[in-house]
Design an enzyme around this catalytic site. Sequence first.
Site, PDB file in Angstrom:
ATOM      1  N   ARG A  83       6.238  -7.333  -8.483  1.00 45.93           N
ATOM      2  CA  ARG A  83       5.753  -7.847  -7.218  1.00 45.93           C
ATOM      3  C   ARG A  83       4.230  -7.943  -7.157  1.00 45.93           C
ATOM      4  NH1 ARG A  83       7.667  -4.954  -2.058  1.00 45.93           N
ATOM      5  NH2 ARG A  83       6.088  -3.571  -2.471  1.00 45.93           N
ATOM      6  N   LYS A 185       1.912  -9.276  -1.401  1.00 50.34           N
ATOM      7  CA  LYS A 185       1.324  -8.069  -0.666  1.00 50.34           C
ATOM      8  C   LYS A 185      -0.209  -8.082  -0.816  1.00 50.34           C
ATOM      9  CE  LYS A 185       2.713  -2.992  -0.467  1.00 50.34           C
ATOM     10  NZ  LYS A 185       2.890  -3.258   1.134  1.00 50.34           N
ATOM     11  N   GLU A 221      10.084  -9.447  10.206  1.00 48.97           N
ATOM     12  CA  GLU A 221       9.715  -7.840   9.768  1.00 48.97           C
ATOM     13  C   GLU A 221       9.340  -6.822  10.837  1.00 48.97           C
ATOM     14  OE1 GLU A 221       8.068  -7.024   6.032  1.00 48.97           O
ATOM     15  OE2 GLU A 221       7.040  -8.798   6.334  1.00 48.97           O
TER      16      GLU A 221
HETATM   17  N1  PLP Z   1       7.152  -5.376   4.605  1.00 46.58           N
HETATM   18  C1  PLP Z   1       5.714  -5.015   4.678  1.00 46.58           C
HETATM   19  C2  PLP Z   1       4.922  -5.866   5.395  1.00 46.58           C
HETATM   20  C3  PLP Z   1       5.162  -3.822   3.999  1.00 46.58           C
HETATM   21  O1  PLP Z   1       3.907  -3.816   3.698  1.00 46.58           O
HETATM   22  C4  PLP Z   1       6.255  -2.983   3.067  1.00 46.58           C
HETATM   23  C5  PLP Z   1       6.026  -2.161   2.232  1.00 46.58           C
HETATM   24  O2  PLP Z   1       5.439  -2.205   1.109  1.00 46.58           O
HETATM   25  C6  PLP Z   1       7.450  -3.495   3.186  1.00 46.58           C
HETATM   26  C7  PLP Z   1       7.965  -4.445   4.215  1.00 46.58           C
HETATM   27  C8  PLP Z   1       8.588  -2.437   2.640  1.00 46.58           C
HETATM   28  O3  PLP Z   1       8.482  -2.688   1.253  1.00 46.58           O
HETATM   29  P1  PLP Z   1       8.926  -1.786   0.131  1.00 46.58           P
HETATM   30  O4  PLP Z   1      10.171  -1.535   0.447  1.00 46.58           O
HETATM   31  O5  PLP Z   1       8.933  -2.631  -1.138  1.00 46.58           O
HETATM   32  O6  PLP Z   1       7.782  -0.531   0.080  1.00 46.58           O
HETATM   33  C1  COI Z   2       4.392   0.629   1.903  1.00 41.11           C
HETATM   34  O1  COI Z   2       5.364   0.964   2.329  1.00 41.11           O
HETATM   35  O2  COI Z   2       4.333   1.028   0.720  1.00 41.11           O
HETATM   36  C2  COI Z   2       3.276   0.053   2.438  1.00 41.11           C
HETATM   37  O3  COI Z   2       2.717  -0.626   1.819  1.00 41.11           O
HETATM   38  C3  COI Z   2       3.414   0.030   4.079  1.00 41.11           C
HETATM   39  C4  COI Z   2       2.086   0.211   4.466  1.00 41.11           C
HETATM   40  C5  COI Z   2       1.503   1.671   4.234  1.00 41.11           C
HETATM   41  C6  COI Z   2       1.040  -0.703   4.431  1.00 41.11           C
END
Ligand code: PLP
Ligand code: COI
Length: 341
Positions: A83, A185, A221
Amino acid sequence: MIKKKDIKWSELGFSYVKTDKRYVSYFKDGKWDDGQLVEDNRLTISEGSTSLHYGQQCFEGLKAYSNKDGGIQLFRPDQNALRMQRSCDRLLMPKVPVEKFVDACKKVVLANEAWVPPYGSGATLYLRPFLIGVGDNVGVRPASEYIFCIFCTPVGPYFKGGMAPVNFVTTDFDRAAPIGTGKDKVGGNYAASLLAHKQAVDAGFADSIYLDPKTHTKIDEVGAANFFGITKDNRFITPISSSILPSITKYSLLHVAKEYLGMEASEEEVKIDELDKFAEAGACGTAAVISPIGGIQHKGNMHTFYSQTEVGPITRKLYDTLMGIQLGDVKAPEGWIVKVK
Ligand code: PLP
Ligand code: COI
């Protein structure tokens, strides 16, 4: 046997604790150096760095978990590496090879072993890889030099209460454009979310819910987490959208729902005025893990799900299975677990 830090692990929230070592690697003259572990948690960069002015930066978030037997493992770090590579493509930054990324994660965890919360404490070690454009510059263009770092910090629940249901409110703001950077991200998305987050928290909610930026009729989200709902006929549904972060937790839960719990599971549009079809709802992410949603307020009306105080049975099963996999108690699908020790 390394002596663990004297910390009240179960009382940790999601905040920064300075640990002993972090990884730093420099990209210069078109190539990455080998990288090293350092003690200093400060970076010295040019005032002209593109990351400071034009948001040319991206980051990741993943966790290390202590096993019952004293081992330590990472959950799907290759997915974070991939990612981050997609974020790099979008912002014209040099990609960190997957192997270098995963290896650096392991090094950081091992160098901070005393900070890895013990099994059963409810806390985990959060790793924050990030990549920034640096160097003397003033025009809007990609940097010629970059720094890739990973620091770690022990954390507890992201949303207060952990597995206790929390309420959210929809916002009129967008965090990203329909074909913008929402699926990457990158820091700009999060800067754009700060005001909506503050408004939600000031109004007594855990965070804001973003609707799709084009029509404002569908759930995108839940703050810094993805949304999921369990329909009254027991299907796991999570939004499909071009402007949400492709959550690794969400894809893992789609698999868990299908393969471990035998449910139908799919990505579908989730209309904000069709919440009635869900018996349970939750937010999912690395930081959020799974946080049950008690209710969602939209245009002044509160829609409640399973309960304001108790976790729904399917949300509980999803949580127990996912956590079981992450902690090493439940057999993981091939390739999901990377042992650090
Ligand atoms: N959506 C956003 C905006 C986030 O910052 C995160 C965190 O990483 C997620 C969703 C969840 O993603 P993940 O499950 O890869 O941590
Ligand atoms: C995560 O879940 O890893 C995130 O990045 C969420 C947040 C702390 C930005």
